[in-house]
Design a protein around this motif. Structure first.
Motif, PDB file in Angstrom:
ATOM      1  N   GLU A 331       0.914  -1.089  -0.035  1.00 56.04           N
ATOM      2  CA  GLU A 331       0.285   0.103   0.462  1.00 56.04           C
ATOM      3  C   GLU A 331       0.760   1.278   0.403  1.00 56.04           C
ATOM      4  O   GLU A 331       2.189   1.582   0.671  1.00 56.04           O
ATOM      5  CB  GLU A 331      -1.365  -0.017   1.030  1.00 56.04           C
ATOM      6  N   ASP A 332       0.265   2.014  -0.652  1.00 57.07           N
ATOM      7  CA  ASP A 332       0.837   3.249  -1.005  1.00 57.07           C
ATOM      8  C   ASP A 332       0.606   4.333   0.057  1.00 57.07           C
ATOM      9  O   ASP A 332      -0.550   5.071   0.338  1.00 57.07           O
ATOM     10  CB  ASP A 332       0.782   4.399  -2.356  1.00 57.07           C
ATOM     11  N   HIS A 333       1.619   5.239   1.147  1.00 57.24           N
ATOM     12  CA  HIS A 333       1.195   6.363   2.296  1.00 57.24           C
ATOM     13  C   HIS A 333       1.854   7.060   1.566  1.00 57.24           C
ATOM     14  O   HIS A 333       2.738   7.458   2.572  1.00 57.24           O
ATOM     15  CB  HIS A 333       1.589   5.391   3.631  1.00 57.24           C
ATOM     16  N   ALA A 334       1.569   7.436   0.388  1.00 60.23           N
ATOM     17  CA  ALA A 334       1.559   8.855  -0.167  1.00 60.23           C
ATOM     18  C   ALA A 334       1.230  10.277   1.345  1.00 60.23           C
ATOM     19  O   ALA A 334      -0.100  10.305   1.847  1.00 60.23           O
ATOM     20  CB  ALA A 334       1.021   9.409  -1.149  1.00 60.23           C
ATOM     21  N   GLY A 335       2.409  10.947   1.175  1.00 61.40           N
ATOM     22  CA  GLY A 335       2.128  12.186   2.376  1.00 61.40           C
ATOM     23  C   GLY A 335       0.826  13.113   2.031  1.00 61.40           C
ATOM     24  O   GLY A 335       0.290  12.650   0.735  1.00 61.40           O
ATOM     25  N   PRO A 336      -0.167  14.169   2.554  1.00 63.83           N
ATOM     26  CA  PRO A 336      -0.948  14.705   2.804  1.00 63.83           C
ATOM     27  C   PRO A 336      -1.203  15.866   1.756  1.00 63.83           C
ATOM     28  O   PRO A 336       0.220  16.092   1.246  1.00 63.83           O
ATOM     29  CB  PRO A 336      -1.138  15.443   3.916  1.00 63.83           C
ATOM     30  N   GLY A 337      -2.258  15.798   0.519  1.00 62.27           N
ATOM     31  CA  GLY A 337      -1.817  16.823  -0.554  1.00 62.27           C
ATOM     32  C   GLY A 337      -3.308  17.167  -0.583  1.00 62.27           C
ATOM     33  O   GLY A 337      -4.280  17.075  -0.820  1.00 62.27           O
ATOM     34  N   LYS A 338      -3.625  18.155  -1.452  1.00 62.78           N
ATOM     35  CA  LYS A 338      -4.494  19.294  -1.870  1.00 62.78           C
ATOM     36  C   LYS A 338      -5.230  18.144  -2.990  1.00 62.78           C
ATOM     37  O   LYS A 338      -4.794  18.343  -3.985  1.00 62.78           O
ATOM     38  CB  LYS A 338      -4.371  20.428  -2.061  1.00 62.78           C
ATOM     39  N   PRO A 339      -6.307  17.966  -3.029  1.00 63.30           N
ATOM     40  CA  PRO A 339      -6.929  16.883  -4.032  1.00 63.30           C
ATOM     41  C   PRO A 339      -7.495  17.809  -5.031  1.00 63.30           C
ATOM     42  O   PRO A 339      -7.824  19.002  -4.614  1.00 63.30           O
ATOM     43  CB  PRO A 339      -8.915  16.753  -3.506  1.00 63.30           C
ATOM     44  N   GLY A 340      -7.063  17.915  -6.197  1.00 61.76           N
ATOM     45  CA  GLY A 340      -6.879  18.364  -7.619  1.00 61.76           C
ATOM     46  C   GLY A 340      -7.943  17.788  -8.465  1.00 61.76           C
ATOM     47  O   GLY A 340      -8.307  18.368  -9.865  1.00 61.76           O
ATOM     48  N   VAL A 341      -8.982  16.140  -8.588  1.00 63.06           N
ATOM     49  CA  VAL A 341     -10.247  16.322  -8.916  1.00 63.06           C
ATOM     50  C   VAL A 341     -10.568  16.448  -7.928  1.00 63.06           C
ATOM     51  O   VAL A 341     -11.225  16.077  -7.261  1.00 63.06           O
ATOM     52  CB  VAL A 341      -9.479  14.436  -9.400  1.00 63.06           C
ATOM     53  N   SER A 342     -11.936  17.304  -8.858  1.00 62.30           N
ATOM     54  CA  SER A 342     -13.799  17.045  -8.726  1.00 62.30           C
ATOM     55  C   SER A 342     -14.046  15.981  -8.030  1.00 62.30           C
ATOM     56  O   SER A 342     -14.447  14.992  -8.717  1.00 62.30           O
ATOM     57  CB  SER A 342     -14.618  17.702  -8.779  1.00 62.30           C
ATOM     58  N   ILE A 343     -14.661  15.808  -6.740  1.00 59.46           N
ATOM     59  CA  ILE A 343     -15.349  14.545  -6.494  1.00 59.46           C
ATOM     60  C   ILE A 343     -16.709  14.259  -7.140  1.00 59.46           C
ATOM     61  O   ILE A 343     -17.537  13.079  -7.657  1.00 59.46           O
ATOM     62  CB  ILE A 343     -16.080  14.447  -5.336  1.00 59.46           C
ATOM     63  N   TRP A 344     -17.391  15.356  -7.426  1.00 63.71           N
ATOM     64  CA  TRP A 344     -18.283  15.246  -8.343  1.00 63.71           C
ATOM     65  C   TRP A 344     -18.207  14.377 -10.230  1.00 63.71           C
ATOM     66  O   TRP A 344     -18.872  13.880 -10.535  1.00 63.71           O
ATOM     67  CB  TRP A 344     -19.324  16.898  -8.056  1.00 63.71           C
ATOM     68  N   LEU A 345     -16.896  14.996 -10.121  1.00 61.23           N
ATOM     69  CA  LEU A 345     -16.760  14.831 -11.888  1.00 61.23           C
ATOM     70  C   LEU A 345     -16.380  13.607 -11.477  1.00 61.23           C
ATOM     71  O   LEU A 345     -16.447  12.470 -12.503  1.00 61.23           O
ATOM     72  CB  LEU A 345     -15.291  15.672 -11.979  1.00 61.23           C
ATOM     73  N   VAL A 346     -15.018  12.845 -10.628  1.00 60.35           N
ATOM     74  CA  VAL A 346     -15.322  11.591 -10.487  1.00 60.35           C
ATOM     75  C   VAL A 346     -16.784  10.327 -10.707  1.00 60.35           C
ATOM     76  O   VAL A 346     -17.084   9.289 -11.457  1.00 60.35           O
ATOM     77  CB  VAL A 346     -14.562  11.190  -9.652  1.00 60.35           C
ATOM     78  N   LEU A 347     -17.937  11.698 -10.281  1.00 57.95           N
ATOM     79  CA  LEU A 347     -18.664  10.114  -9.610  1.00 57.95           C
ATOM     80  C   LEU A 347     -20.230  10.482 -10.764  1.00 57.95           C
ATOM     81  O   LEU A 347     -20.081   9.665 -11.716  1.00 57.95           O
ATOM     82  CB  LEU A 347     -19.985  11.222  -8.316  1.00 57.95           C
ATOM     83  N   GLY A 348     -20.227  11.291 -11.282  1.00 61.99           N
ATOM     84  CA  GLY A 348     -20.321  11.586 -12.850  1.00 61.99           C
ATOM     85  C   GLY A 348     -20.152  10.948 -14.139  1.00 61.99           C
ATOM     86  O   GLY A 348     -19.822  10.089 -14.598  1.00 61.99           O
ATOM     87  N   VAL A 349     -18.498  10.584 -14.361  1.00 56.95           N
ATOM     88  CA  VAL A 349     -17.761   9.438 -15.308  1.00 56.95           C
ATOM     89  C   VAL A 349     -18.078   8.317 -14.893  1.00 56.95           C
ATOM     90  O   VAL A 349     -18.355   7.506 -15.570  1.00 56.95           O
ATOM     91  CB  VAL A 349     -16.323  10.147 -14.926  1.00 56.95           C
ATOM     92  N   ALA A 350     -17.459   8.338 -13.530  1.00 56.65           N
ATOM     93  CA  ALA A 350     -18.056   6.964 -12.752  1.00 56.65           C
ATOM     94  C   ALA A 350     -19.426   5.955 -13.175  1.00 56.65           C
ATOM     95  O   ALA A 350     -19.875   4.986 -13.823  1.00 56.65           O
ATOM     96  CB  ALA A 350     -16.959   6.448 -11.481  1.00 56.65           C
ATOM     97  N   PHE A 351     -20.347   7.748 -12.901  1.00 60.94           N
ATOM     98  CA  PHE A 351     -22.004   7.075 -13.428  1.00 60.94           C
ATOM     99  C   PHE A 351     -21.501   6.557 -14.770  1.00 60.94           C
ATOM    100  O   PHE A 351     -22.684   5.160 -15.413  1.00 60.94           O
ATOM    101  CB  PHE A 351     -22.711   7.833 -12.778  1.00 60.94           C
ATOM    102  N   VAL A 352     -21.449   7.111 -15.638  1.00 63.85           N
ATOM    103  CA  VAL A 352     -21.447   6.415 -17.181  1.00 63.85           C
ATOM    104  C   VAL A 352     -21.302   5.473 -17.382  1.00 63.85           C
ATOM    105  O   VAL A 352     -21.704   4.484 -18.075  1.00 63.85           O
ATOM    106  CB  VAL A 352     -20.556   8.211 -18.151  1.00 63.85           C
ATOM    107  N   PHE A 353     -20.092   5.646 -16.834  1.00 67.39           N
ATOM    108  CA  PHE A 353     -19.136   3.496 -17.181  1.00 67.39           C
ATOM    109  C   PHE A 353     -19.859   2.638 -16.660  1.00 67.39           C
ATOM    110  O   PHE A 353     -19.527   1.461 -16.995  1.00 67.39           O
ATOM    111  CB  PHE A 353     -17.679   3.837 -16.801  1.00 67.39           C
TER     112      PHE A 353
END
Length: 462
Positions: A331-353
């Motif tokens: 498992e990759d335990h990368a350090g903290p970072g500011k999310p650069g991808v919209s949660i809702w964009l991921v939700l919409g794209v995943a819904f299409v797939f």
């Protein structure tokens, strides 16, 4: 000493159950009492566990318990438990099961128990009740995602049937999901190995347990033959469309999507084990009993030996591949970072797939199109998850999208078996969709812009 005594007593309780089964069950040819081979096996195991107090003794006793359990599954354990051969046989079987369960728990405790500082100081650690709610929520969500959300059965809209289904399907799907997740998280592996374990569970469910993969008319569901015939490979009795729908469907809806949401409910515990010895024991027993009840149903015996043996080989190969992938990519335990991808964009794209495969016809071109869409979505997910902008909330968004798509699609058809009125049918659809929406909201609700390390990267790099 207390654990040795508990193991021996539990094994003797199981022996009493087996002896009782010989008294009330079918007699021998000369009218005597039938003594099953499990009796001497468990008696020897009780003696070994009492005298050999180390871990080797516990391992040998566990092997004996496993042998007797497997033999009992093949000897009609499921029908006996529900009273098909009468109340006395059912009581004897339940005594046997309780003894085996208690012995398994005590043996697992012997194997994993470690002295803790709190125990040494005489303090009892406080239990986190939210973990129990999280586990219970996952069990419910697995049952809903696997069966109830699609609303294709005759229990649709039946409150009593739904309550029973939540318990039963929680054991059939939620328990193995918990066990696979527990193993992967304890070993520090990531989602790729977890998905391979889920694929093995899905293959086992469709090919070995309910054997719907090989059925020509499973349960009398409407449209079964129409979906099966266009892609039927007659030489092996397997439909390509059903193989894709059942196996991939189980991976996503029965296991992966519910786990993704449940982990995001409490991000600090997302990469930590959830179960202790008691939890592992009860989850294993619940899964074994639920699976046994399905296997012993005549409707679930459509596979031939030539079909079941290769299926078991595929299940084993998927397990080995999951271990190989997990050991190579921790498992990759990368350090903290500011999310650069919209949660809702991921939700919409995943819904299409999620929607594209359900729009495909039950033909070979439809199977190719559905598999291509799923593979493309999986590749995009893997690439996105390797970036530092990906968090556990993004993984949960993908799971929520697939569950929401299935719940919304269920409004477009009536159950495939039984006669369900429109009112109860749509009330069922709304209730299941609201449960999924609540689970999604709990997973995706707003947090600070910076993701803590426990919430980081849902898939391993590399």
């Amino acid at each position: 000493m207390r654990r040795q005594r508990m193991v021996a007593i539990a094994l003797l309780v199981a022996v009493v159950g087996l002896l009782g089964l010989g008294v009330v069950g079918p007699p021998t040819s000369d009218g005597g009492i039938r003594i099953t081979p499990g009796v001497p096996i468990l008696l020897v195991a009780a003696g070994v566990s009492w005298w050999w107090r180390g871990r080797p003794g516990a391992v040998l006793a566990l092997v004996a318990v496993a042998v007797v359990t497997v033999a009992s599954l093949g000897a009609g354990l499921g029908p006996d438990l529900i009273g098909d051969r009468g109340v006395p046989v059912a009581v004897a079987r339940w005594v046997q099961v309780v003894g085996l369960a208690a012995a398994t728990y005590a043996l697992v405790r012997r194997l994993v128990a470690r002295p803790s500082a709190a125990r040494t100081a005489g303090e009892r650690p406080r239990r986190d009740r939210s973990k129990v709610l999280q586990i219970a929520g996952l069990l419910v969500l697995c049952g809903i995602g696997a069966e109830l959300l699609a609303a294709y059965g005759d229990s649709t809209g039946n409150v009593g049937g739904i309550v029973f289904a939540l318990v039963f399907f929680g054991a059939l799907y939620g328990a193995p999901a918990l066990l696979a997740r527990e193993l992967v998280r304890r070993l520090g592996w990531g989602w790729p190995s977890l998905l391979l374990f889920f694929a093995a569970l899905g293959m086992a469910q469709a090919g070995l347990i309910d054997q719907s993969l090989f059925s020509a008319d499973y349960g009398g569901y409407e449209g079964w033959e129409e979906n099966r015939e266009p892609t039927l490979i007659r030489a092996v009795g397997l439909s390509g469309y059903n193989a894709y729908s059942f196996i991939v469907g189980h991976v996503i809806f029965s296991f992966a999507a519910p786990v993704a949401l449940a982990e995001a409910w409490v991000p600090d515990r997302a990469r930590k084990p959830w179960l202790g010895p008691i939890g592992v024991t009860f989850a294993a027993i619940a899964y074994a009993v639920a699976a046994a009840l399905i296997v012993t149903d005549p409707e679930s015996r459509s596979g031939t030996q030539a079909q079941l043996l290769p299926t078991a080989g595929v299940v084993g190969a998927l397990v080995l591949l999951a271990v190989f992938v997990g050991r190579r990519h921790q498992e990759d335990h990368a350090g903290p970072g500011k999310p650069g991808v919209s949660i809702w964009l991921v939700l919409g794209v995943a819904f299409v797939f999620a929607l594209v495969p359900d729009l495909m016809a039950a033909t070979w071109w439809g199977v190719i199109g559905a598999a291509t869409a799923t593979a493309t979505g999986g590749l995009l997910l893997l690439l996105a998850a390797r970036t530092r902008a990906w968090t556990i909330r993004h993984t949960a968004a993908v799971g929520a999208a697939f569950l929401l798509e299935r719940g919304l699609l269920a409004f477009t058809y009536f159950p495939l078996i039984g006669d369900v009125a429109a009112g109860p049918k749509y009330a069922h659809n709304v209730a299941m969709l609201l449960v999924v929406a609540l689970a999604g909201w709990l997973a995706l609700r707003g947090r600070a812009a910076t993701a803590p390390s426990a919430e980081r990267t849902a898939l391993p790099a590399g």
